[in-house]
Design a protein around this motif. Structure first.
Motif, PDB file in Angstrom:
ATOM      1  N   ALA A 132       0.588  -1.299   0.172  1.00 29.69           N
ATOM      2  CA  ALA A 132       0.039  -0.145  -0.159  1.00 29.69           C
ATOM      3  C   ALA A 132       0.949   1.528   0.231  1.00 29.69           C
ATOM      4  O   ALA A 132       0.660   2.000   0.880  1.00 29.69           O
ATOM      5  N   ASN A 133       2.043   1.454  -0.519  1.00 30.14           N
ATOM      6  CA  ASN A 133       2.874   2.188  -1.137  1.00 30.14           C
ATOM      7  C   ASN A 133       2.276   3.861  -1.540  1.00 30.14           C
ATOM      8  O   ASN A 133       1.519   4.441  -1.300  1.00 30.14           O
ATOM      9  N   ASP A 134       1.625   3.193  -2.566  1.00 32.13           N
ATOM     10  CA  ASP A 134       0.910   3.936  -3.312  1.00 32.13           C
ATOM     11  C   ASP A 134      -0.426   3.717  -3.771  1.00 32.13           C
ATOM     12  O   ASP A 134      -1.470   3.296  -4.812  1.00 32.13           O
ATOM     13  N   LEU A 135      -1.114   4.320  -2.834  1.00 27.72           N
ATOM     14  CA  LEU A 135      -3.143   2.964  -2.759  1.00 27.72           C
ATOM     15  C   LEU A 135      -3.566   3.620  -3.566  1.00 27.72           C
ATOM     16  O   LEU A 135      -4.579   2.559  -4.345  1.00 27.72           O
ATOM     17  N   ALA A 136      -4.282   5.303  -4.303  1.00 24.93           N
ATOM     18  CA  ALA A 136      -4.430   5.450  -4.947  1.00 24.93           C
ATOM     19  C   ALA A 136      -4.488   4.662  -6.523  1.00 24.93           C
ATOM     20  O   ALA A 136      -4.946   4.079  -7.550  1.00 24.93           O
ATOM     21  N   ALA A 137      -3.078   4.476  -6.610  1.00 22.10           N
ATOM     22  CA  ALA A 137      -2.401   3.761  -7.961  1.00 22.10           C
ATOM     23  C   ALA A 137      -2.539   2.645  -7.786  1.00 22.10           C
ATOM     24  O   ALA A 137      -3.219   1.929  -8.985  1.00 22.10           O
ATOM     25  N   ASN A 138      -2.674   1.579  -6.794  1.00 20.98           N
ATOM     26  CA  ASN A 138      -3.219   0.523  -6.789  1.00 20.98           C
ATOM     27  C   ASN A 138      -4.654  -0.022  -7.107  1.00 20.98           C
ATOM     28  O   ASN A 138      -4.853  -0.632  -7.174  1.00 20.98           O
ATOM     29  N   ILE A 139      -6.290   0.636  -6.290  1.00 24.00           N
ATOM     30  CA  ILE A 139      -6.830   0.543  -6.328  1.00 24.00           C
ATOM     31  C   ILE A 139      -7.447   1.230  -8.089  1.00 24.00           C
ATOM     32  O   ILE A 139      -7.999   0.464  -8.091  1.00 24.00           O
ATOM     33  N   VAL A 140      -6.548   2.136  -9.050  1.00 29.22           N
ATOM     34  CA  VAL A 140      -6.915   2.430  -9.929  1.00 29.22           C
ATOM     35  C   VAL A 140      -6.371   1.285 -10.587  1.00 29.22           C
ATOM     36  O   VAL A 140      -7.134   0.294 -12.086  1.00 29.22           O
ATOM     37  N   GLY A 141      -5.100   0.816 -10.906  1.00 29.34           N
ATOM     38  CA  GLY A 141      -4.480  -0.635 -11.363  1.00 29.34           C
ATOM     39  C   GLY A 141      -5.316  -1.974 -10.972  1.00 29.34           C
ATOM     40  O   GLY A 141      -4.754  -3.043 -12.190  1.00 29.34           O
ATOM     41  N   ALA A 142      -4.830  -2.511  -9.779  1.00 29.54           N
ATOM     42  CA  ALA A 142      -5.130  -3.265  -9.118  1.00 29.54           C
ATOM     43  C   ALA A 142      -6.925  -4.166  -8.953  1.00 29.54           C
ATOM     44  O   ALA A 142      -7.083  -4.451  -8.284  1.00 29.54           O
ATOM     45  N   GLY A 143      -7.608  -2.604  -8.513  1.00 22.64           N
ATOM     46  CA  GLY A 143      -9.197  -2.902  -7.873  1.00 22.64           C
ATOM     47  C   GLY A 143      -9.727  -3.339  -8.461  1.00 22.64           C
ATOM     48  O   GLY A 143      -9.500  -3.650  -9.998  1.00 22.64           O
ATOM     49  N   HIS A 144     -10.433  -3.946  -8.321  1.00 19.66           N
ATOM     50  CA  HIS A 144     -11.937  -4.933  -8.880  1.00 19.66           C
ATOM     51  C   HIS A 144     -12.906  -3.973  -7.474  1.00 19.66           C
ATOM     52  O   HIS A 144     -13.000  -4.281  -6.965  1.00 19.66           O
ATOM     53  N   PRO A 145     -14.117  -5.233  -8.552  1.00 22.37           N
ATOM     54  CA  PRO A 145     -16.081  -5.108  -7.644  1.00 22.37           C
ATOM     55  C   PRO A 145     -15.513  -5.845  -6.364  1.00 22.37           C
ATOM     56  O   PRO A 145     -15.972  -5.508  -5.097  1.00 22.37           O
ATOM     57  N   ALA A 146     -14.807  -6.705  -6.087  1.00 25.28           N
ATOM     58  CA  ALA A 146     -15.007  -7.079  -4.624  1.00 25.28           C
ATOM     59  C   ALA A 146     -13.946  -6.484  -3.427  1.00 25.28           C
ATOM     60  O   ALA A 146     -14.374  -6.817  -2.500  1.00 25.28           O
ATOM     61  N   ASN A 147     -13.565  -5.776  -3.952  1.00 26.18           N
ATOM     62  CA  ASN A 147     -13.182  -4.667  -3.054  1.00 26.18           C
ATOM     63  C   ASN A 147     -13.209  -3.752  -2.613  1.00 26.18           C
ATOM     64  O   ASN A 147     -13.473  -3.026  -1.507  1.00 26.18           O
ATOM     65  N   LEU A 148     -14.636  -3.340  -2.505  1.00 21.21           N
ATOM     66  CA  LEU A 148     -16.037  -2.601  -2.213  1.00 21.21           C
ATOM     67  C   LEU A 148     -16.804  -3.068  -1.362  1.00 21.21           C
ATOM     68  O   LEU A 148     -16.971  -4.313  -1.524  1.00 21.21           O
ATOM     69  N   GLU A 149     -16.934  -2.790  -0.300  1.00 28.13           N
ATOM     70  CA  GLU A 149     -17.445  -3.115   1.294  1.00 28.13           C
ATOM     71  C   GLU A 149     -18.339  -2.962   1.374  1.00 28.13           C
ATOM     72  O   GLU A 149     -19.523  -3.300   1.149  1.00 28.13           O
TER      73      GLU A 149
END
Length: 93
Positions: free
Chosen positions: A31-48
């Motif tokens: 989680a060193n660049d969380l915004a970039a991780n969400i944009v680059g690797a995030g998917h609907p399952a990450n949404l609580e």
């Protein structure tokens, strides 16, 4: 005169939304660049949780007010109809 921010926010299509992301999910690490991780690797399952126009539409990772059984059934019926049309030559390009 420019409209006040409050006035602009109450027009159709301007409803605020809120998402709660599970930032501890393995696909978002490190989680060193969380915004970039969400944009680059995030998917609907990450949404609580997801809120749209003041209404919760996803809670604890599950869609709210959605009949998934009905959606699956209608998708299956549509697939079967398309296959039947295709087999009988009913579909054209």
């Amino acid at each position: 005169m420019r409209p006040r921010t409050q006035d602009r926010l109450h027009h159709p299509g301007k409803d605020a939304g809120l998402i709660v992301v599970d930032v501890h999910a393995a696909n978002l690490l490190p989680a060193n660049d969380l915004a970039a991780n969400i944009v680059g690797a995030g998917h609907p399952a990450n949404l609580e949780r997801v809120m749209v126009a003041g209404r919760i539409v996803k809670h604890e990772g599950q869609l709210v007010g959605v009949d998934l059984g009905d959606i699956r059934s209608r998708a299956d019926q549509s697939r079967d109809r398309l296959f039947a049309d295709s087999a009988s030559g009913g579909l054209t390009q």
